[in-house]
Design a protein around this motif. Structure first.
Motif, PDB file in Angstrom:
ATOM      1  N   PRO A  10     -11.740 -17.906 -19.878  1.00 14.12           N
ATOM      2  CA  PRO A  10     -10.502 -18.226 -19.437  1.00 14.12           C
ATOM      3  C   PRO A  10     -10.005 -17.272 -18.139  1.00 14.12           C
ATOM      4  CG  PRO A  10     -10.236 -17.986 -22.082  1.00 14.12           C
ATOM      5  CD  PRO A  10     -11.770 -17.477 -21.386  1.00 14.12           C
ATOM      6  N   ALA A  11     -10.522 -16.007 -18.226  1.00 12.13           N
ATOM      7  CA  ALA A  11     -10.293 -15.229 -17.016  1.00 12.13           C
ATOM      8  C   ALA A  11     -10.854 -15.841 -15.763  1.00 12.13           C
ATOM      9  CB  ALA A  11     -11.011 -13.671 -17.008  1.00 12.13           C
ATOM     10  N   LYS A  12     -12.032 -16.364 -15.837  1.00  8.59           N
ATOM     11  CA  LYS A  12     -12.676 -16.970 -14.764  1.00  8.59           C
ATOM     12  C   LYS A  12     -11.912 -18.285 -14.369  1.00  8.59           C
ATOM     13  CE  LYS A  12     -17.159 -14.882 -15.607  1.00  8.59           C
ATOM     14  NZ  LYS A  12     -18.615 -15.249 -15.807  1.00  8.59           N
ATOM     15  N   ILE A  13     -11.868 -18.993 -15.459  1.00 12.01           N
ATOM     16  CA  ILE A  13     -11.028 -20.544 -14.971  1.00 12.01           C
ATOM     17  C   ILE A  13      -9.607 -20.124 -14.453  1.00 12.01           C
ATOM     18  CG2 ILE A  13     -10.002 -22.423 -15.894  1.00 12.01           C
ATOM     19  CD1 ILE A  13     -12.660 -22.510 -18.252  1.00 12.01           C
ATOM     20  N   ASN A  14      -8.853 -19.246 -15.049  1.00  9.07           N
ATOM     21  CA  ASN A  14      -7.376 -19.080 -14.482  1.00  9.07           C
ATOM     22  C   ASN A  14      -7.731 -18.161 -13.156  1.00  9.07           C
ATOM     23  OD1 ASN A  14      -6.105 -20.007 -16.746  1.00  9.07           O
ATOM     24  ND2 ASN A  14      -6.364 -18.009 -17.942  1.00  9.07           N
ATOM     25  N   CYS A  20      -6.264 -21.647  -6.383  1.00  9.69           N
ATOM     26  CA  CYS A  20      -6.038 -22.945  -6.050  1.00  9.69           C
ATOM     27  C   CYS A  20      -4.557 -23.528  -5.934  1.00  9.69           C
ATOM     28  CB  CYS A  20      -7.003 -23.803  -6.546  1.00  9.69           C
ATOM     29  SG  CYS A  20      -8.760 -23.437  -5.995  1.00  9.69           S
ATOM     30  N   GLU A  21      -3.729 -22.439  -6.243  1.00 12.77           N
ATOM     31  CA  GLU A  21      -2.268 -23.098  -6.614  1.00 12.77           C
ATOM     32  C   GLU A  21      -1.617 -23.829  -5.411  1.00 12.77           C
ATOM     33  OE1 GLU A  21       0.309 -19.826  -7.702  1.00 12.77           O
ATOM     34  OE2 GLU A  21      -0.113 -18.655  -5.901  1.00 12.77           O
ATOM     35  N   HIS A  22      -1.990 -23.637  -4.364  1.00 15.70           N
ATOM     36  CA  HIS A  22      -1.234 -24.281  -2.928  1.00 15.70           C
ATOM     37  C   HIS A  22      -2.118 -25.453  -2.567  1.00 15.70           C
ATOM     38  CE1 HIS A  22       1.448 -21.102  -3.027  1.00 15.70           C
ATOM     39  NE2 HIS A  22       0.570 -19.833  -2.837  1.00 15.70           N
ATOM     40  N   ILE A  23      -3.467 -26.062  -3.382  1.00 18.47           N
ATOM     41  CA  ILE A  23      -4.068 -27.147  -3.077  1.00 18.47           C
ATOM     42  C   ILE A  23      -4.125 -27.948  -4.002  1.00 18.47           C
ATOM     43  CG2 ILE A  23      -5.295 -26.192  -0.914  1.00 18.47           C
ATOM     44  CD1 ILE A  23      -7.534 -25.382  -2.619  1.00 18.47           C
ATOM     45  N   ARG A  24      -4.187 -29.112  -4.011  1.00 25.35           N
ATOM     46  CA  ARG A  24      -4.197 -30.069  -5.242  1.00 25.35           C
ATOM     47  C   ARG A  24      -5.859 -30.152  -5.714  1.00 25.35           C
ATOM     48  NH1 ARG A  24      -1.225 -35.960  -5.441  1.00 25.35           N
ATOM     49  NH2 ARG A  24      -1.942 -36.291  -7.518  1.00 25.35           N
ATOM     50  N   VAL A  25      -5.953 -29.763  -6.677  1.00 26.10           N
ATOM     51  CA  VAL A  25      -7.231 -29.930  -7.370  1.00 26.10           C
ATOM     52  C   VAL A  25      -7.211 -30.342  -8.733  1.00 26.10           C
ATOM     53  CG1 VAL A  25      -8.141 -28.073  -5.862  1.00 26.10           C
ATOM     54  CG2 VAL A  25      -7.678 -27.361  -8.234  1.00 26.10           C
ATOM     55  N   GLU A  26      -8.213 -30.971  -9.191  1.00 27.76           N
ATOM     56  CA  GLU A  26      -8.620 -31.150 -10.673  1.00 27.76           C
ATOM     57  C   GLU A  26      -9.652 -30.272 -11.062  1.00 27.76           C
ATOM     58  OE1 GLU A  26     -11.042 -34.361 -13.291  1.00 27.76           O
ATOM     59  OE2 GLU A  26      -9.865 -35.103 -11.316  1.00 27.76           O
ATOM     60  N   PHE A 152     -11.175 -11.425 -10.142  1.00 27.60           N
ATOM     61  CA  PHE A 152     -12.104 -12.851  -9.652  1.00 27.60           C
ATOM     62  C   PHE A 152     -11.227 -13.655  -8.833  1.00 27.60           C
ATOM     63  CE2 PHE A 152     -15.061 -12.116 -13.558  1.00 27.60           C
ATOM     64  CZ  PHE A 152     -15.894 -11.964 -12.705  1.00 27.60           C
ATOM     65  N   GLU A 153      -9.995 -13.638  -9.099  1.00 23.61           N
ATOM     66  CA  GLU A 153      -8.899 -14.478  -7.913  1.00 23.61           C
ATOM     67  C   GLU A 153      -9.223 -14.083  -6.667  1.00 23.61           C
ATOM     68  OE1 GLU A 153      -4.260 -15.318  -7.408  1.00 23.61           O
ATOM     69  OE2 GLU A 153      -5.008 -14.508  -9.218  1.00 23.61           O
ATOM     70  N   HIS A 154      -9.263 -12.693  -6.283  1.00 23.03           N
ATOM     71  CA  HIS A 154      -9.372 -12.392  -4.947  1.00 23.03           C
ATOM     72  C   HIS A 154     -10.725 -13.082  -4.345  1.00 23.03           C
ATOM     73  CE1 HIS A 154     -10.549  -9.472  -1.659  1.00 23.03           C
ATOM     74  NE2 HIS A 154      -9.388  -9.684  -1.437  1.00 23.03           N
ATOM     75  N   ILE A 160     -12.815 -20.049  -1.324  1.00 26.60           N
ATOM     76  CA  ILE A 160     -12.059 -21.202  -0.729  1.00 26.60           C
ATOM     77  C   ILE A 160     -11.838 -21.067   0.675  1.00 26.60           C
ATOM     78  CG2 ILE A 160     -10.025 -22.532  -0.980  1.00 26.60           C
ATOM     79  CD1 ILE A 160     -11.524 -22.888  -3.446  1.00 26.60           C
ATOM     80  N   GLY A 161     -11.465 -19.862   1.183  1.00 29.45           N
ATOM     81  CA  GLY A 161     -11.112 -19.736   2.638  1.00 29.45           C
ATOM     82  C   GLY A 161     -12.234 -19.954   3.508  1.00 29.45           C
ATOM     83  N   GLN A 162     -13.459 -19.211   3.073  1.00 29.91           N
ATOM     84  CA  GLN A 162     -14.812 -19.419   3.879  1.00 29.91           C
ATOM     85  C   GLN A 162     -15.093 -21.162   3.771  1.00 29.91           C
ATOM     86  OE1 GLN A 162     -17.964 -16.773   3.263  1.00 29.91           O
ATOM     87  NE2 GLN A 162     -16.829 -16.019   1.454  1.00 29.91           N
ATOM     88  N   TYR A 163     -14.923 -21.755   2.731  1.00 28.70           N
ATOM     89  CA  TYR A 163     -15.442 -23.447   2.582  1.00 28.70           C
ATOM     90  C   TYR A 163     -14.462 -24.039   3.596  1.00 28.70           C
ATOM     91  CZ  TYR A 163     -14.677 -27.941   0.545  1.00 28.70           C
ATOM     92  OH  TYR A 163     -14.825 -29.409   0.670  1.00 28.70           O
ATOM     93  N   MET A 164     -13.213 -23.731   3.540  1.00 31.22           N
ATOM     94  CA  MET A 164     -12.236 -24.261   4.410  1.00 31.22           C
ATOM     95  C   MET A 164     -12.479 -24.237   5.907  1.00 31.22           C
ATOM     96  SD  MET A 164      -8.592 -24.170   2.431  1.00 31.22           S
ATOM     97  CE  MET A 164      -8.204 -25.580   1.360  1.00 31.22           C
ATOM     98  N   PHE A 165     -12.810 -23.016   6.189  1.00 27.67           N
ATOM     99  CA  PHE A 165     -13.255 -22.612   7.467  1.00 27.67           C
ATOM    100  C   PHE A 165     -14.448 -23.297   8.059  1.00 27.67           C
ATOM    101  CE2 PHE A 165     -15.891 -20.241  10.771  1.00 27.67           C
ATOM    102  CZ  PHE A 165     -15.083 -20.168  11.675  1.00 27.67           C
TER     103      PHE A 165
END
Length: 169
Positions: A10-14, A20-26, A152-154, A160-165
């Motif tokens: 749960p710590a990793k999933i959360n 990803c709270e500002h992007i739409r993901v499943e 882990f969130e950091h 995600i930032g690197q991926y988007m770049f």
């Protein structure tokens, strides 16, 4: 966008959910092999575990993005430190990022050097159960100022930032 996290912790999933709270993901959590020791004992082994989890998760779930998060320890001089790594895998490549590091008390380090795993050691030390699923060693040794999910969130935000770049059009 569909993302699979290579863990049911749960710590990793959360951590991924919050990042990803500002992007739409499943989001899916999936137990996958890390391909490394239960207790990774170097920066390299911990990083390899994160990469393997990302690749295995993406492949098993057949989704756009796989994320692997791995915690471990490493020796620096005479001190044993916590380390943690993340990897994000997509068809176009893979990015990695590391996070918080801090020295472990010697009484914990001794048990790790004997071949034990940090999770059960921390349960004994804190007299709580499931430390790895909640606050983690980081939560115990920072008096709750940082927990495992935040740590882990950091890393996930950096991934995600690197991926988007790299995938921007």
């Amino acid at each position: 966008m569909r993302i699979v996290v290579g863990s049911k912790n749960p710590a990793k999933i959360n951590a991924v959910k919050n990042a990803c709270e500002h992007i739409r993901v499943e989001l899916i959590g999936l137990d996958v092999p890390s391909g490394v020791s239960e207790q990774p004992f170097s920066d390299q082994e911990t990083l390899e575990g994160a990469i393997n989890r990302a690749k295995n998760a993406k492949e098993m779930a057949q989704v756009e993005i796989g994320i692997g998060l791995e915690g471990g320890v490493y020796e620096q001089g005479n001190q044993l430190y916590i380390c943690n790594w993340g990897a994000l895998c997509w068809d176009g490549g893979i990015v990695t990022a590391g996070g918080t590091r801090f020295a472990l008390p010697e009484e914990i380090a001794v048990k790790l050097r004997e071949g034990r795993e940090l999770g059960p050691i921390m349960d004994e030390y804190s007299q709580e159960r499931g430390i790895r699923y909640l606050k983690g060693a980081v939560g115990v040794f920072t008096s709750g100022w940082v927990n495992r999910e935040e740590m882990f969130e950091h890393i996930v935000k950096t991934l995600i930032g690197q991926y988007m770049f790299r995938t921007r059009k």
